[in-house]
Write a protein that holds these residues in place. Structure first.
Motif, PDB file in Angstrom:
ATOM      1  N   TRP A 262     -39.401 -10.675  31.969  1.00 24.60           N
ATOM      2  CA  TRP A 262     -38.759 -10.001  30.834  1.00 24.60           C
ATOM      3  C   TRP A 262     -39.673 -10.006  29.594  1.00 24.60           C
ATOM      4  N   THR A 263     -40.957 -10.134  29.763  1.00 26.83           N
ATOM      5  CA  THR A 263     -41.864 -10.365  28.638  1.00 26.83           C
ATOM      6  C   THR A 263     -41.812  -9.255  27.599  1.00 26.83           C
ATOM      7  N   PHE A 264     -41.742  -8.012  28.041  1.00 26.08           N
ATOM      8  CA  PHE A 264     -41.778  -6.887  27.112  1.00 26.08           C
ATOM      9  C   PHE A 264     -40.462  -6.107  27.101  1.00 26.08           C
ATOM     10  N   CYS A 265     -39.361  -6.769  27.444  1.00 23.63           N
ATOM     11  CA  CYS A 265     -38.044  -6.145  27.313  1.00 23.63           C
ATOM     12  C   CYS A 265     -37.681  -6.031  25.831  1.00 23.63           C
ATOM     13  N   ASP A 266     -37.115  -4.892  25.440  1.00 27.12           N
ATOM     14  CA  ASP A 266     -36.632  -4.767  24.072  1.00 27.12           C
ATOM     15  C   ASP A 266     -35.145  -5.136  24.035  1.00 27.12           C
ATOM     16  N   ARG A 267     -34.542  -5.079  22.849  1.00 30.56           N
ATOM     17  CA  ARG A 267     -33.156  -5.507  22.699  1.00 30.56           C
ATOM     18  C   ARG A 267     -32.194  -4.648  23.523  1.00 30.56           C
ATOM     19  N   ALA A 268     -32.478  -3.361  23.610  1.00 28.15           N
ATOM     20  CA  ALA A 268     -31.621  -2.489  24.429  1.00 28.15           C
ATOM     21  C   ALA A 268     -31.714  -2.873  25.904  1.00 28.15           C
ATOM     22  N   ASP A 269     -32.922  -3.219  26.346  1.00 26.08           N
ATOM     23  CA  ASP A 269     -33.103  -3.675  27.728  1.00 26.08           C
ATOM     24  C   ASP A 269     -32.270  -4.924  27.994  1.00 26.08           C
ATOM     25  N   ILE A 270     -32.331  -5.873  27.056  1.00 29.37           N
ATOM     26  CA  ILE A 270     -31.620  -7.138  27.233  1.00 29.37           C
ATOM     27  C   ILE A 270     -30.112  -6.896  27.326  1.00 29.37           C
ATOM     28  N   THR A 271     -29.600  -6.035  26.481  1.00 33.34           N
ATOM     29  CA  THR A 271     -28.183  -5.696  26.534  1.00 33.34           C
ATOM     30  C   THR A 271     -27.817  -5.091  27.878  1.00 33.34           C
ATOM     31  N   LEU A 272     -28.662  -4.190  28.364  1.00 30.42           N
ATOM     32  CA  LEU A 272     -28.429  -3.523  29.635  1.00 30.42           C
ATOM     33  C   LEU A 272     -28.450  -4.521  30.789  1.00 30.42           C
ATOM     34  N   LEU A 273     -29.438  -5.391  30.793  1.00 30.78           N
ATOM     35  CA  LEU A 273     -29.564  -6.372  31.863  1.00 30.78           C
ATOM     36  C   LEU A 273     -28.390  -7.352  31.855  1.00 30.78           C
ATOM     37  N   ALA A 274     -28.012  -7.797  30.658  1.00 32.01           N
ATOM     38  CA  ALA A 274     -26.891  -8.731  30.548  1.00 32.01           C
ATOM     39  C   ALA A 274     -25.586  -8.088  31.003  1.00 32.01           C
ATOM     40  N   GLU A 275     -25.378  -6.821  30.657  1.00 33.17           N
ATOM     41  CA  GLU A 275     -24.159  -6.127  31.059  1.00 33.17           C
ATOM     42  C   GLU A 275     -24.027  -6.045  32.578  1.00 33.17           C
ATOM     43  N   HIS A 276     -25.166  -5.993  33.265  1.00 34.47           N
ATOM     44  CA  HIS A 276     -25.154  -5.916  34.729  1.00 34.47           C
ATOM     45  C   HIS A 276     -25.229  -7.296  35.385  1.00 34.47           C
ATOM     46  N   GLY A 277     -25.257  -8.357  34.580  1.00 32.30           N
ATOM     47  CA  GLY A 277     -25.267  -9.708  35.128  1.00 32.30           C
ATOM     48  C   GLY A 277     -26.577 -10.130  35.747  1.00 32.30           C
ATOM     49  N   VAL A 278     -27.670  -9.433  35.421  1.00 34.36           N
ATOM     50  CA  VAL A 278     -28.980  -9.791  35.982  1.00 34.36           C
ATOM     51  C   VAL A 278     -29.392 -11.172  35.477  1.00 34.36           C
ATOM     52  N   GLN A 279     -29.939 -11.980  36.355  1.00 36.61           N
ATOM     53  CA  GLN A 279     -30.405 -13.314  36.000  1.00 36.61           C
ATOM     54  C   GLN A 279     -31.899 -13.286  35.704  1.00 36.61           C
ATOM     55  N   MET A 280     -32.345 -14.233  34.899  1.00 37.18           N
ATOM     56  CA  MET A 280     -33.743 -14.293  34.491  1.00 37.18           C
ATOM     57  C   MET A 280     -34.445 -15.477  35.145  1.00 37.18           C
ATOM     58  N   ALA A 281     -35.574 -15.232  35.778  1.00 37.44           N
ATOM     59  CA  ALA A 281     -36.482 -16.284  36.216  1.00 37.44           C
ATOM     60  C   ALA A 281     -37.573 -16.388  35.154  1.00 37.44           C
ATOM     61  N   HIS A 282     -37.476 -17.435  34.355  1.00 42.54           N
ATOM     62  CA  HIS A 282     -38.392 -17.614  33.229  1.00 42.54           C
ATOM     63  C   HIS A 282     -39.521 -18.542  33.654  1.00 42.54           C
ATOM     64  N   THR A 283     -40.759 -18.086  33.469  1.00 45.90           N
ATOM     65  CA  THR A 283     -41.922 -18.907  33.833  1.00 45.90           C
ATOM     66  C   THR A 283     -42.695 -19.223  32.551  1.00 45.90           C
ATOM     67  N   PRO A 284     -42.164 -20.116  31.720  1.00 45.57           N
ATOM     68  CA  PRO A 284     -42.698 -20.295  30.365  1.00 45.57           C
ATOM     69  C   PRO A 284     -44.116 -20.814  30.306  1.00 45.57           C
ATOM     70  N   ALA A 285     -44.474 -21.746  31.190  1.00 43.52           N
ATOM     71  CA  ALA A 285     -45.816 -22.314  31.123  1.00 43.52           C
ATOM     72  C   ALA A 285     -46.861 -21.284  31.536  1.00 43.52           C
ATOM     73  N   SER A 286     -46.603 -20.595  32.641  1.00 46.18           N
ATOM     74  CA  SER A 286     -47.561 -19.601  33.136  1.00 46.18           C
ATOM     75  C   SER A 286     -47.769 -18.478  32.126  1.00 46.18           C
ATOM     76  N   ILE A 287     -46.670 -17.927  31.628  1.00 46.64           N
ATOM     77  CA  ILE A 287     -46.757 -16.796  30.717  1.00 46.64           C
ATOM     78  C   ILE A 287     -47.362 -17.201  29.377  1.00 46.64           C
ATOM     79  N   SER A 288     -47.233 -18.469  29.004  1.00 45.74           N
ATOM     80  CA  SER A 288     -47.694 -18.918  27.684  1.00 45.74           C
ATOM     81  C   SER A 288     -49.147 -19.385  27.668  1.00 45.74           C
ATOM     82  N   ARG A 289     -49.852 -19.310  28.769  1.00 49.68           N
ATOM     83  CA  ARG A 289     -51.213 -19.840  28.781  1.00 49.68           C
ATOM     84  C   ARG A 289     -52.169 -19.039  27.913  1.00 49.68           C
TER      85      ARG A 289
END
Length: 468
Positions: A262-289
């Motif tokens: 979800w790195t480059f999702c905008d606020r509208a994307d987040i609303t859309l994904l949440a409305e559909h119940g999509v879950q997030m796999a967050h990889t904070p260490a990898s993405i933050s290197r």
């Protein structure tokens, strides 16, 4: 295995965040059958063999909700190089490997996972059938999938996004064969998902076909989502939409979908994904290197999205994911975002532990089986040595684990009621031999990748061992 752990600290990671001291936990076969005060559990199960757990904490084994063990072959390289690493390095190196070489590197990833207190890996990639047996032999619990695409990922770095039906058909055939051959295998330790690689390399036809496959087989689904500027631009150019909106248009979103990044999702994307119940796999260490994760973590949290943690590439260390994840989520809208109220910071260490355990189980539809210490659940357990400098002084154990935990504190790991590591010795793999073989395989594969792809330029003097 039938076993009674006695005099332990229990961290349940359940809905009530229960923590018990001087407690006991009973295992029969592959299930937890009792946990609670030591004297009570001992009276219930007087004849079970005992494991003296004084000085140890028992927590549910961590669930790595998104990883690619084969990409351990890139460790120590692309984290520090500029440019797109997905199609420039990750794709070419995976195709340069033989099945046996993928198996060696994937096994290395599994051993690191075990040593890091992980009992479950969710691993979508390619040519998985060639190495899933090696992964399963380590004793881990697995959710695997063939990450399908019908746009040739080897051509994308050259700007070619043309649909290749034959390429897609080969992927789909491997995906269905993997499900046929491995879903429920190894006494149900190995299960399958349906995976679309990413919105930029899957046509509408591929997305529909994969969705139908998941529906008919009753499987959860996964995809990479808005993981790079290259993906975002490609989807915009082809469909005139964001990645999330494209998936929504094609009916691909839903609560059975776990989307990574979800790195480059905008606020509208987040609303859309949440409305559909999509879950997030967050990889904070990898993405933050290359710099702290750019995802809009505050709005994601506010939208009520279920977030699980993973490691993604080049590491299987979930302690690192928790430490970086805690920082990233507490600064989701900028410095100070994490302060919720006087005396409390959001998310709490308990919340972070849940993201590394129970939320990961939820992401693959297994929250009733794994992810917390509860009666009837699988005996997937991680034992933590409390008598180590990182764990002392022990005022608040969850905080110590999240902020200061590391693989060196892991004492033992049990999966499905069997030890895969006991007293810091991995029992399922000849570890010294594996380390030597993985080193040789990695050097060989890097040479082959660069020979097969002369357009890939490596930074000068970064890989001197390739010359040897």
């Amino acid at each position: 295995m039938d076993l009674l752990f006695t005099d332990a600290v229990l961290l349940s990671c359940d809905a009530h965040h229960r923590a018990l001291d001087h407690a006991a936990l009973a295992v029969r076969g592959n299930r937890i059958v009792a946990l609670g005060k030591r004297a009570e559990v001992e009276r219930q199960y007087p004849d079970l063999p005992r494991f003296d757990a004084r000085g140890l904490a028992i927590m549910p084994g961590m669930v790595n909700a998104h990883t690619h063990t084969v990409l351990m072959a890139l460790r120590g390289t692309v984290e520090d190089w500029s440019g797109d690493s997905i199609y420039r390095y990750m794709t070419p190196i995976s195709y340069a490997m033989t099945p046996a070489e993928r198996a060696v590197i994937a096994t290395l990833g599994c051993v690191e996972a075990i040593r890091s207190g992980t009992t479950t890996l969710v691993d979508p990639f390619r040519y998985v059938a060639g190495y899933v047996d090696a992964m399963a032999a380590t004793g881990l619990r697995l959710w695997v999938s063939e990450a399908c695409a019908d746009i040739d990922t080897r051509r994308i770095r050259h700007g070619d996004y043309s649909i290749d039906p034959a390429f897609g058909e080969a992927f789909f055939a491997r995906a269905t064969a993997l499900i046929d051959d491995y879903h429920g295998s190894y006494d149900d330790r190995v299960r399958c998902q349906v995976a679309a690689h990413a919105p930029d390399n899957c046509s509408p036809a591929m997305l529909h076909r994969l969705h139908e496959l998941a529906r008919t087989r009753g499987l959860s689904r996964t995809i990479h989502l808005s993981q790079s500027p290259l993906e975002v631009a490609a989807v915009r150019a082809r469909h005139g939409l964001t990645s999330a909106a494209y998936l929504a248009r094609e009916g691909f979103l839903g609560p059975d979908l776990i989307a990574a990044h979800w790195t480059f999702c905008d606020r509208a994307d987040i609303t859309l994904l949440a409305e559909h119940g999509v879950q997030m796999a967050h990889t904070p260490a990898s993405i933050s290197r290359r710099g702290l994760h750019k995802a809009l973590l505050g709005p994601i949290r506010d939208a009520g999205v279920s977030v699980a943690f993973g490691t993604d590439n080049m590491s299987e260390d979930m302690f690192q994911a928790m430490a970086v994840g805690s920082i990233a989520w507490r600064t989701g809208r900028g410095r100070g975002d994490g302060i919720a109220q006087e005396g409390g910071v959001d998310p709490s260490p308990q919340d972070i532990l849940v993201a590394a355990t129970r939320a990961g189980a939820r992401s693959v539809g297994a929250e009733q089986e794994i992810g917390s210490l509860e009666i009837g659940k699988k005996a997937d357990l991680t034992l933590i040595d409390l008598n180590t400098p990182a764990m002392r002084p022990m005022i608040r154990l969850p905080s110590n684990l999240v902020h200061y935990g590391h693989p060196g504190i892991v004492h033992s790991v049990m999966v499905d009621g069997e030890f895969v590591m006991r007293e810091r010795k991995v029992l399922t793999v000849d570890e010294p031999a594996l380390l030597a073989e993985a080193e040789a395989v990695t050097r060989r594969v890097w040479r082959r990748m660069l020979e097969q792809n002369p357009d890939i330029r490596r930074p000068e003097s970064e890989l001197p061992w390739l010359e040897g």
